[in-house]
Design a protein around this motif. Structure first.
Motif, mmCIF file in Angstrom:
data_model
loop_
_atom_site.group_PDB
_atom_site.id
_atom_site.type_symbol
_atom_site.label_atom_id
_atom_site.label_comp_id
_atom_site.label_asym_id
_atom_site.label_seq_id
_atom_site.Cartn_x
_atom_site.Cartn_y
_atom_site.Cartn_z
ATOM 1 N N GLY A 293 1.052 -1.101 -0.193
ATOM 2 C CA GLY A 293 -0.229 0.150 -0.304
ATOM 3 C C GLY A 293 0.401 1.528 0.070
ATOM 4 N N GLU A 294 0.180 2.578 -0.803
ATOM 5 C CA GLU A 294 0.916 3.559 -0.686
ATOM 6 C C GLU A 294 1.351 4.142 0.673
ATOM 7 O OE1 GLU A 294 -1.567 6.648 -2.300
ATOM 8 O OE2 GLU A 294 -1.491 4.968 -4.019
ATOM 9 N N SER A 295 0.892 3.664 1.814
ATOM 10 C CA SER A 295 2.085 3.851 2.919
ATOM 11 C C SER A 295 2.741 3.051 3.795
ATOM 12 C CB SER A 295 0.533 4.127 4.383
ATOM 13 O OG SER A 295 0.000 3.445 4.457
ATOM 14 N N SER A 296 3.185 1.975 3.195
ATOM 15 C CA SER A 296 3.799 0.888 3.582
ATOM 16 C C SER A 296 5.154 1.356 3.351
ATOM 17 C CB SER A 296 2.968 -0.566 2.887
ATOM 18 O OG SER A 296 3.791 -0.139 1.971
ATOM 19 N N GLU A 297 5.936 0.662 4.170
ATOM 20 C CA GLU A 297 7.201 1.145 4.283
ATOM 21 C C GLU A 297 7.706 0.757 2.896
ATOM 22 O OE1 GLU A 297 11.618 0.035 6.819
ATOM 23 O OE2 GLU A 297 9.671 -0.536 7.415
ATOM 24 N N GLN A 298 7.278 -0.679 2.326
ATOM 25 C CA GLN A 298 8.087 -1.040 1.614
ATOM 26 C C GLN A 298 7.689 -0.035 0.081
ATOM 27 O OE1 GLN A 298 6.777 -2.751 3.347
ATOM 28 N NE2 GLN A 298 8.326 -3.805 4.202
ATOM 29 N N TYR A 299 7.025 0.373 -0.189
ATOM 30 C CA TYR A 299 5.740 1.067 -1.536
ATOM 31 C C TYR A 299 7.192 2.370 -1.152
ATOM 32 C CZ TYR A 299 2.989 4.116 -4.227
ATOM 33 O OH TYR A 299 3.010 4.736 -4.794
ATOM 34 N N LEU A 300 7.493 3.126 0.102
ATOM 35 C CA LEU A 300 7.835 4.777 0.237
ATOM 36 C C LEU A 300 8.882 4.382 -0.888
ATOM 37 C CD1 LEU A 300 6.320 5.304 3.151
ATOM 38 C CD2 LEU A 300 6.135 6.641 0.463
ATOM 39 N N LYS A 301 9.717 3.293 -0.340
ATOM 40 C CA LYS A 301 11.534 2.567 -0.202
ATOM 41 C C LYS A 301 11.206 2.536 -1.778
ATOM 42 C CE LYS A 301 15.256 -0.173 0.566
ATOM 43 N NZ LYS A 301 15.210 -1.528 1.568
ATOM 44 N N LEU A 302 11.010 1.903 -2.954
ATOM 45 C CA LEU A 302 11.035 1.640 -3.588
ATOM 46 C C LEU A 302 10.271 2.929 -4.839
ATOM 47 C CD1 LEU A 302 9.052 -1.757 -4.411
ATOM 48 C CD2 LEU A 302 11.607 -1.266 -3.573
ATOM 49 N N TYR A 303 9.515 3.535 -3.897
ATOM 50 C CA TYR A 303 8.466 4.718 -4.604
ATOM 51 C C TYR A 303 11.006 6.334 -4.559
ATOM 52 C CZ TYR A 303 6.284 8.673 -5.994
ATOM 53 O OH TYR A 303 5.664 10.115 -6.802
ATOM 54 N N ASP A 304 10.952 6.301 -3.571
ATOM 55 C CA ASP A 304 12.411 7.001 -3.065
ATOM 56 C C ASP A 304 13.442 6.542 -4.363
ATOM 57 O OD1 ASP A 304 10.622 8.588 -1.458
ATOM 58 O OD2 ASP A 304 12.145 7.516 0.212
ATOM 59 N N GLN A 305 13.550 5.672 -4.887
ATOM 60 C CA GLN A 305 14.790 5.441 -4.956
ATOM 61 C C GLN A 305 13.974 5.409 -6.704
ATOM 62 O OE1 GLN A 305 14.663 0.448 -3.712
ATOM 63 N NE2 GLN A 305 16.205 1.309 -2.099
ATOM 64 N N GLY A 306 13.394 5.679 -7.237
ATOM 65 C CA GLY A 306 12.913 5.760 -8.220
ATOM 66 C C GLY A 306 12.630 4.747 -9.232
ATOM 67 N N ILE A 307 12.042 3.515 -8.454
ATOM 68 C CA ILE A 307 12.130 2.080 -9.175
ATOM 69 C C ILE A 307 10.555 1.814 -9.418
ATOM 70 C CG2 ILE A 307 12.067 -0.689 -8.522
ATOM 71 C CD1 ILE A 307 14.414 -0.224 -6.659
ATOM 72 N N ILE A 308 9.605 2.507 -9.152
ATOM 73 C CA ILE A 308 8.061 3.055 -9.300
ATOM 74 C C ILE A 308 7.696 4.324 -8.547
ATOM 75 C CG2 ILE A 308 7.819 0.256 -7.808
ATOM 76 C CD1 ILE A 308 6.487 1.802 -5.809
ATOM 77 N N ASP A 309 6.787 4.699 -9.351
ATOM 78 C CA ASP A 309 6.288 5.136 -9.800
ATOM 79 C C ASP A 309 4.387 5.731 -9.200
ATOM 80 O OD1 ASP A 309 5.116 5.234 -12.216
ATOM 81 O OD2 ASP A 309 6.034 6.260 -12.459
ATOM 82 N N ASP A 310 4.413 6.717 -9.484
ATOM 83 C CA ASP A 310 2.231 6.704 -8.869
ATOM 84 C C ASP A 310 1.426 5.767 -10.268
ATOM 85 O OD1 ASP A 310 2.743 8.370 -7.408
ATOM 86 O OD2 ASP A 310 2.412 10.437 -8.864
ATOM 87 N N THR A 311 1.827 5.020 -10.861
ATOM 88 C CA THR A 311 1.594 4.378 -12.313
ATOM 89 C C THR A 311 1.199 3.174 -11.800
ATOM 90 O OG1 THR A 311 3.689 4.005 -12.801
ATOM 91 C CG2 THR A 311 2.471 5.243 -13.739
ATOM 92 N N PHE A 312 2.346 2.549 -10.396
ATOM 93 C CA PHE A 312 2.119 0.982 -9.819
ATOM 94 C C PHE A 312 0.714 1.252 -9.114
ATOM 95 C CE2 PHE A 312 3.235 -0.912 -5.210
ATOM 96 C CZ PHE A 312 3.499 -2.281 -6.238
#
Length: 435
Positions: A293-312
């Motif tokens: 989920g968008e508030s999960s630690e895993q999501y935020l980490k991948l988002y900050d690394q540029g691996i995922i974005d808002d299309t995930f």
């Protein structure tokens, strides 16, 4: 009528199975101006190989037959059902999924008349060679539109990887070539096999009187006669389960600006039916929300690394005869994306025990979303899955969430995240095209 009382929500569901086998569900909602009704049959796009009513051998009909039949049901001799609904102030529609076909209307007036229209047009098939030929052109254009959609290509691509021998990998609408093969006889054969009242259910929700509404329905059905019901026998493929035929990776090129990736995880465990099946689905959804989920630690980490974005996005789909998870999005780092998701799935048993507080918050959020859906008559009716989940409704989900524990999710994780069912499908920009 059988009454199921939900005291917590001040709601009562009235149900009765008629003598012809039709299961009727009526949910009165005082204070609502609109009434919404769905009339559904347990027949979807995967049900194309079956034994026709009164016969003994299997036939395989062209892909897209259920969807084509849905379209043709509105066209009657001398009138169009859409126009008739409009005359009585109703909006009507229909949809076909992998496992069912539903017809529906919503109205604030003339509920008796509109219920009759719904029951009558679905229970009075009328097909001609001319109208079938015309419909092929209309649906063919719809199919071609989806063929050019990269996101649809991604979705169908991962289903093809996961289920090469199960009809779920075939587009619900079929292909231009497959619908060209559909005949009037095919439509009548499918209709007679699957559109028996005993294979259908009716759900009516709104500002209605349950006794009066049931009387209307019974009067309508008493005027009609139906053949003796035979439970449809459907064959879904030579190898419906297992992972031995999964395509592990596939890459195609399309006119896209950025690479698109989807990860699929085929469900390899046997899921329960009835209330236990509904519980399985809710636990799986909450498990995925906790980890992705968008508030999960895993999501935020991948988002900050540029691996995922808002299309995930992620999805858990569980229907009759199949279930799978998918993770998808546009990413300039498809290799990192795939490995990151795989790692989270592998480490789920280590991550979950640390998420007790997040779990309690997630439960509250899910219950909040559920309460919102209870205020939508469309959501109430559309979430009804009939026999698959033991004729439960949206109101039955609250108790499941309230009794759910983090240990339940921890036990489910290794079954759901079986990496033997792991597959990827990518769409890359065409060579020479700037990504």
């Amino acid at each position: 009528m059988h009454k199921r009382v939900y005291k917590q929500f001040n709601e009562t569901l009235y149900s009765e199975t008629l003598t012809n086998g039709l299961r009727v569900n009526i949910l009165p909602k005082k204070g609502f101006h609109k009434t919404y009704s769905t009339f559904s049959t347990n027949f979807g796009s995967i049900d194309r190989t079956f034994i026709p009513l009164g016969q003994s051998d299997y036939v395989t009909q062209p892909a897209g037959i259920a969807h084509f039949l849905e379209h043709k049901m509105f066209d009657k001799k001398g009138y169009d059902a859409f126009d008739l609904f409009g005359k009585y102030g109703a909006d009507a529609n229909a949809f076909t999924s992998f496992t069912k076909t539903s017809y529906l209307f919503s109205a604030t007036q003339n509920i008796h008349e509109n219920l009759d229209i719904l029951l009558n047009f679905v229970q009075e098939p009328y097909f001609t060679k001319e109208s079938v030929a015309k419909e092929k052109g209309i649906i063919g254009q719809e199919i071609q539109m989806y063929d050019d959609d990269p996101d649809w290509k991604l979705y169908m691509g991962i289903l093809g990887n996961l289920y090469p021998h199960h009809p779920v990998h075939l587009d619900i609408a079929g292909t231009v070539a497959s619908i060209a093969e559909i005949t009037v006889d095919d439509l009548y054969t499918a209709y007679q096999t699957f559109y028996h009242p005993a294979n259908m259910d009716l759900f009516v929700v709104g500002n209605i009187d349950p006794e009066e509404t049931l009387t209307w329905i019974k009067e309508n059905q008493a005027k009609k006669s139906f053949m003796t019901f035979e439970e449809p026998k459907v064959k879904l493929g030579t190898r419906e389960t297992g992972n031995e035929d999964i395509t592990k990776q596939k890459i195609v090129e399309m006119a896209v600006n950025r690479p698109k990736s989807v990860i699929g995880l085929k469900g390899l465990d046997v899921v329960p039916i009835g209330v236990a099946g509904l519980s399985y689905r809710l636990k799986a959804n909450l498990l995925l929300y906790l980890l992705f989920g968008e508030s999960s630690e895993q999501y935020l980490k991948l988002y900050d690394q540029g691996i995922i974005d808002d299309t995930f996005s992620y999805e858990f789909d569980m229907e009759r005869s199949f279930h799978y998870i998918s993770f998808s999005g546009d990413t300039d780092k498809p290799t990192e994306f795939i490995e990151a998701i795989r790692t989270i799935l592998q480490q789920a048993d280590q991550l979950l025990p640390q998420l007790e507080s997040q779990f309690e918050l997630a439960k509250k959020e899910m219950l909040g979303r559920l309460l919102q859906r209870m205020d939508s008559i469309e959501a109430i009716a559309n979430s009804y899955e009939g026999r698959q989940f033991g004729y439960t409704t949206v109101f039955d989900q609250t108790a499941i969430y309230e009794n759910m524990t983090l240990s339940d999710l921890t036990l489910l994780a290794p079954k759901l995240f079986n990496l033997d069912g792991f597959s990827t499908f990518q769409i890359q920009p065409m060579k020479g095209q700037k990504a």
